[in-house]
Design a protein around this motif. Structure first.
Motif, PDB file in Angstrom:
ATOM      1  N   TYR A   1       0.844  -1.183   0.000  1.00  0.00           N
ATOM      2  CA  TYR A   1       0.000   0.000   0.000  1.00  0.00           C
ATOM      3  C   TYR A   1       0.885   1.240   0.000  1.00  0.00           C
ATOM      4  O   TYR A   1       1.984   1.239   0.522  1.00  0.00           O
ATOM      5  CB  TYR A   1      -0.896   0.034   1.241  1.00  0.00           C
TER       6      TYR A   1
ATOM      7  N   GLN B   1       0.678   5.383   1.061  1.00  0.00           N
ATOM      8  CA  GLN B   1      -0.090   6.404   1.755  1.00  0.00           C
ATOM      9  C   GLN B   1       0.601   7.755   1.541  1.00  0.00           C
ATOM     10  O   GLN B   1       1.710   7.973   2.021  1.00  0.00           O
ATOM     11  CB  GLN B   1      -0.204   6.088   3.249  1.00  0.00           C
TER      12      GLN B   1
ATOM     13  N   GLN C   1      -4.631   4.731  13.344  1.00  0.00           N
ATOM     14  CA  GLN C   1      -3.269   5.119  12.976  1.00  0.00           C
ATOM     15  C   GLN C   1      -2.845   6.346  13.778  1.00  0.00           C
ATOM     16  O   GLN C   1      -3.377   7.445  13.604  1.00  0.00           O
ATOM     17  CB  GLN C   1      -3.155   5.408  11.480  1.00  0.00           C
TER      18      GLN C   1
ATOM     19  N   PHE D   1      -9.320   4.778  10.270  1.00  0.00           N
ATOM     20  CA  PHE D   1      -9.673   4.411   8.904  1.00  0.00           C
ATOM     21  C   PHE D   1     -10.649   3.257   8.905  1.00  0.00           C
ATOM     22  O   PHE D   1     -10.536   2.312   9.687  1.00  0.00           O
ATOM     23  CB  PHE D   1      -8.432   3.982   8.107  1.00  0.00           C
TER      24      PHE D   1
ATOM     25  N   PHE E   1      -9.551   1.768   1.344  1.00  0.00           N
ATOM     26  CA  PHE E   1      -9.626   2.586   2.543  1.00  0.00           C
ATOM     27  C   PHE E   1     -10.421   3.855   2.311  1.00  0.00           C
ATOM     28  O   PHE E   1     -10.369   4.459   1.224  1.00  0.00           O
ATOM     29  CB  PHE E   1      -8.214   2.967   3.009  1.00  0.00           C
ATOM     30  N   GLY E   2     -11.151   4.264   3.350  1.00  0.00           N
ATOM     31  CA  GLY E   2     -11.809   5.556   3.328  1.00  0.00           C
ATOM     32  C   GLY E   2     -10.823   6.655   3.671  1.00  0.00           C
ATOM     33  O   GLY E   2      -9.660   6.376   3.997  1.00  0.00           O
ATOM     34  N   PRO E   3     -11.276   7.908   3.617  1.00  0.00           N
ATOM     35  CA  PRO E   3     -10.382   9.042   3.866  1.00  0.00           C
ATOM     36  C   PRO E   3      -9.986   9.199   5.328  1.00  0.00           C
ATOM     37  O   PRO E   3      -9.047   9.931   5.639  1.00  0.00           O
ATOM     38  CB  PRO E   3     -11.196  10.241   3.397  1.00  0.00           C
ATOM     39  N   GLY E   4     -10.690   8.490   6.210  1.00  0.00           N
ATOM     40  CA  GLY E   4     -10.335   8.552   7.618  1.00  0.00           C
ATOM     41  C   GLY E   4     -11.103   9.602   8.399  1.00  0.00           C
ATOM     42  O   GLY E   4     -11.617  10.577   7.833  1.00  0.00           O
TER      43      GLY E   4
ATOM     44  N   GLU F   1      -7.932  -7.329  -1.612  1.00  0.00           N
ATOM     45  CA  GLU F   1      -7.446  -5.971  -1.431  1.00  0.00           C
ATOM     46  C   GLU F   1      -8.495  -5.154  -0.707  1.00  0.00           C
ATOM     47  O   GLU F   1      -9.696  -5.355  -0.883  1.00  0.00           O
ATOM     48  CB  GLU F   1      -7.113  -5.340  -2.771  1.00  0.00           C
ATOM     49  N   GLN F   2      -7.993  -4.264   0.128  1.00  0.00           N
ATOM     50  CA  GLN F   2      -8.878  -3.432   0.915  1.00  0.00           C
ATOM     51  C   GLN F   2      -8.863  -2.008   0.373  1.00  0.00           C
ATOM     52  O   GLN F   2      -7.814  -1.472   0.020  1.00  0.00           O
ATOM     53  CB  GLN F   2      -8.454  -3.454   2.381  1.00  0.00           C
TER      54      GLN F   2
ATOM     55  N   GLY G   1      -3.021  11.460   3.563  1.00  0.00           N
ATOM     56  CA  GLY G   1      -3.986  10.641   2.837  1.00  0.00           C
ATOM     57  C   GLY G   1      -4.248   9.303   3.494  1.00  0.00           C
ATOM     58  O   GLY G   1      -3.864   9.068   4.641  1.00  0.00           O
ATOM     59  N   HIS G   2      -4.893   8.445   2.757  1.00  0.00           N
ATOM     60  CA  HIS G   2      -5.213   7.124   3.279  1.00  0.00           C
ATOM     61  C   HIS G   2      -4.447   6.072   2.481  1.00  0.00           C
ATOM     62  O   HIS G   2      -4.012   6.331   1.361  1.00  0.00           O
ATOM     63  CB  HIS G   2      -6.724   6.868   3.174  1.00  0.00           C
ATOM     64  N   PRO G   3      -4.263   4.888   3.064  1.00  0.00           N
ATOM     65  CA  PRO G   3      -3.553   3.830   2.330  1.00  0.00           C
ATOM     66  C   PRO G   3      -4.296   3.457   1.055  1.00  0.00           C
ATOM     67  O   PRO G   3      -5.521   3.310   1.059  1.00  0.00           O
ATOM     68  CB  PRO G   3      -3.528   2.666   3.332  1.00  0.00           C
TER      69      PRO G   3
ATOM     70  N   PHE H   1      -4.225   0.633  -2.070  1.00  0.00           N
ATOM     71  CA  PHE H   1      -3.714  -0.673  -2.485  1.00  0.00           C
ATOM     72  C   PHE H   1      -2.911  -0.545  -3.771  1.00  0.00           C
ATOM     73  O   PHE H   1      -3.327   0.119  -4.733  1.00  0.00           O
ATOM     74  CB  PHE H   1      -4.893  -1.616  -2.695  1.00  0.00           C
TER      75      PHE H   1
END
Lengths: 109, 113
Positions: free
Chosen positions: A35, A37, B37, B90, B104-107, B101-102, A41-43, A45
């Motif tokens: 991943y 990041q 995180q 997140f 992710f949202g913006p958090g 695969e995952q 931002g966010h991770p 894939f």
């Protein structure tokens, strides 16, 4: 629990230089994911590797899974400023991901 | 393409208060994950749900609870907040479970004062 060590922790490169981050496990992995990041931002894939010795490429990015499935690497050729961010390897176990500690890449223009 | 939606994006709470974070997975995704995180840290897995049932549990404090509803959205409830709970939270979703695969949202950035 699953322990995945990632090195280096930080890497500063001049734009145009290559970059490699390594992920190591003491146990055999069923698969490994990578991943990226971006700062703030966010991770996101990038790729998943499953087979022993597997090599996959995405433009300037090359991903490898070791023959023993205990290590993996991500190599970026000729870095660009858009490559800035933290690169995480992650191991999938049950219904969760264990992330490596990440390598924070800084690209100096 | 639709992405994972999280709300709120920012939240400020005081110690000992409660907070609820919401996550709306990508349509047709049946698995939801929550991660925490801290600054400069890697995401730490908290909990996951598959088809509305808890499927795996990580380092989630007893003060936290979560659930997935019939419409597949998920909520993370956090009580007796502590300063150390300040972090990015997140949510991620996937189609299927292990090995997929995952996304992710913006958090949600939670700040506890």
């Amino acid at each position: 629990g699953q322990q995945v060590m990632q090195i280096p922790q930080y890497q500063h490169v001049q734009e145009g230089e290559d970059f490699t981050t390594y992920c190591n496990s003491s146990t055999t992995l069923s698969n490994i994911q990578w991943y990226k990041q971006r700062p703030g931002g966010h991770p996101v894939f990038l790729i998943q590797l499953v087979k022993s010795g597997e090599v996959k490429k995405q433009k300037r990015l090359t991903f490898q899974f070791g023959e023993a499935k205990k290590n993996s690497s991500l190599h970026i050729t000729a870095t660009q400023t858009t490559d800035v961010g933290t690169y995480f390897c992650a191991v999938s176990r049950a219904n969760n991901l264990f992330f490596g500690t990440g390598t924070r890449l800084t690209v100096i223009p | 393409a639709a992405g994972v939606i999280q709300s709120p994006r920012h939240l400020i709470k005081e110690k000992r208060e409660t907070a609820t974070l919401k996550c709306y997975p990508i349509p047709r995704h049946d698995t939801v994950y929550w991660y925490q995180q801290g600054p400069g840290q890697d995401p730490q897995f908290l909990i996951s749900f598959y088809e509305k049932m808890q499927s795996d549990k990580g380092s989630i404090p007893d003060r936290f609870s979560a659930q997935q509803f019939s419409d597949y959205h998920s909520e993370l409830n956090m009580s007796s907040l502590e300063l150390g709970d300040s972090a990015l939270y997140f949510c991620a979703s996937s189609l299927g479970g292990q090995g997929d695969e995952q996304y992710f949202g913006p958090g949600t950035r939670l700040t506890v004062t």
